[in-house]
Design a protein around this motif. Structure first.
Motif: not given
Length: 329
Positions: A45-54, A249-254
């Motif tokens: 659960a802590e790892v999930l909260r630390l995850r960035g967008l996408n 570039e792909t990550w930025y667009v996503d």
């Protein structure tokens, strides 16, 4: 297709000698073995909260990459603390502790903030570093009013868009062991620096992680040799989070497309105007911003600093770290 230039290095083969490199290169499996008996101190659960967008930060990523890294950093911090105590004893001084400063650099959308958050969470579990703070250099950007006046809005994130004297002053006070040092905050929602009454106070932590695009940036040293000209001069250890330019570039667009469906829909968002774009228009807009601003900044200012880092985390196309490069001592 655009790819980043390669770091000079090669592995030995019978007919090809090793090209000298200042780095030791580890595969993911080789690096994971260096965890030794370090316990996993974060829950799923802590790892999930630390995850960035996408991003796809997993328990395995933390165990195989970040746990060994936190072990290494804990050893480095402990050794530095011992050196500080020895120096204080030699001088007969009564100085308070001085924070160990870690710099985290890399491109927009590469996952610097996630790396900083994960390291903070892990390092606070080590007995010799219970207090770990994170500061981003976004807070040291000039306010939009200044950038607009100087015609720098299209250069936001470039070295000239930061109040470098203020950042250097902040780091100097931290490295002097000063208590309750204020740092400005930045809001990605309003796309601007927050007012002075909304600041973060850094009170002599064991470790301070400084995360930002250009923290490893250099420049021409002063002729008189008196000033400390670079942000990285205050770092005890530095990390560069690396990835292929096409993946970035792909990550930025996503990420842009995700924000368009979420945060951009709020009328108070600086980018609210993008929420009504069609999918095709949104992709075109994201690509334009990336190629006009972020890609230029990456190629001109950020990527050239990669080999100044003490450690390089090299990501594959799924945000998975495939190699770790550790500078030789």
């Amino acid at each position: 297709m655009t790819t980043r230039p390669q770091i000079v290095h090669s592995r030995a083969t019978p007919d090809k000698p090793v090209v000298p490199s200042p780095y030791r290169v580890f595969t993911r499996a080789e690096w994971a073995e260096l965890r030794a008996d370090t316990p996993m101190t974060l829950t799923e659960a802590e790892v999930l909260r630390l995850r960035g967008l996408n991003e796809r930060l997993s328990i395995e990523e933390v165990i195989e990459i970040y746990l060994p890294l936190s072990r290494l950093l804990s050893l480095y911090v402990h050794a530095t603390q011992d050196l500080f105590k020895a120096t204080r004893y030699f001088l007969g001084a009564k100085d308070g502790k001085v924070p160990y400063i870690i710099g985290v650099a890399g491109s927009v959308a590469v996952g610097k903030s996630t790396t900083a958050r994960v390291l903070q969470a892990l390092l606070t579990r080590w007995p010799n570093t219970p207090k770990v703070d994170v500061v981003t250099t976004d807070g040291f950007l000039y306010p939009n009013a200044v950038l607009q006046r100087e015609n720098l809005m299209e250069r936001k994130g470039f070295p000239e868009s930061y109040d470098i004297p203020a950042l250097l002053n902040f780091l100097s006070r931290i490295k002097s062991g000063e208590r309750n040092v204020a740092a400005p905050l930045y809001s990605h929602f309003i796309y601007d620096v927050l007012p002075p009454d909304q600041q973060v106070i850094v009170d002599r932590p064991d470790i301070l992680i400084v995360e930002g695009l250009n923290v490893l940036q250099t420049g021409r040293p002063p002729r008189d040799g008196k000033a400390v000209p670079f942000v990285s001069d205050f770092f005890d250890f530095s990390i560069y989070v690396d990835a292929e330019t096409d993946d970035l570039e792909t990550w930025y667009v996503d990420r842009f497309m995700t924000l368009r469906r979420t945060a951009f829909r709020d009328p108070g968002s600086y980018f609210h105007r993008y929420s009504t774009l069609s999918d095709e228009e949104a992709v075109e807009t994201a690509l334009s911003i990336w190629r006009r601003i972020n890609l230029v900044n990456l190629e001109e200012n950020i990527l050239p600093t990669r080999q100044r880092a003490d450690l390089i985390l090299t990501k594959g196309d799924l945000h998975r770290i495939d190699e770790v490069w550790l500078r030789r001592l």
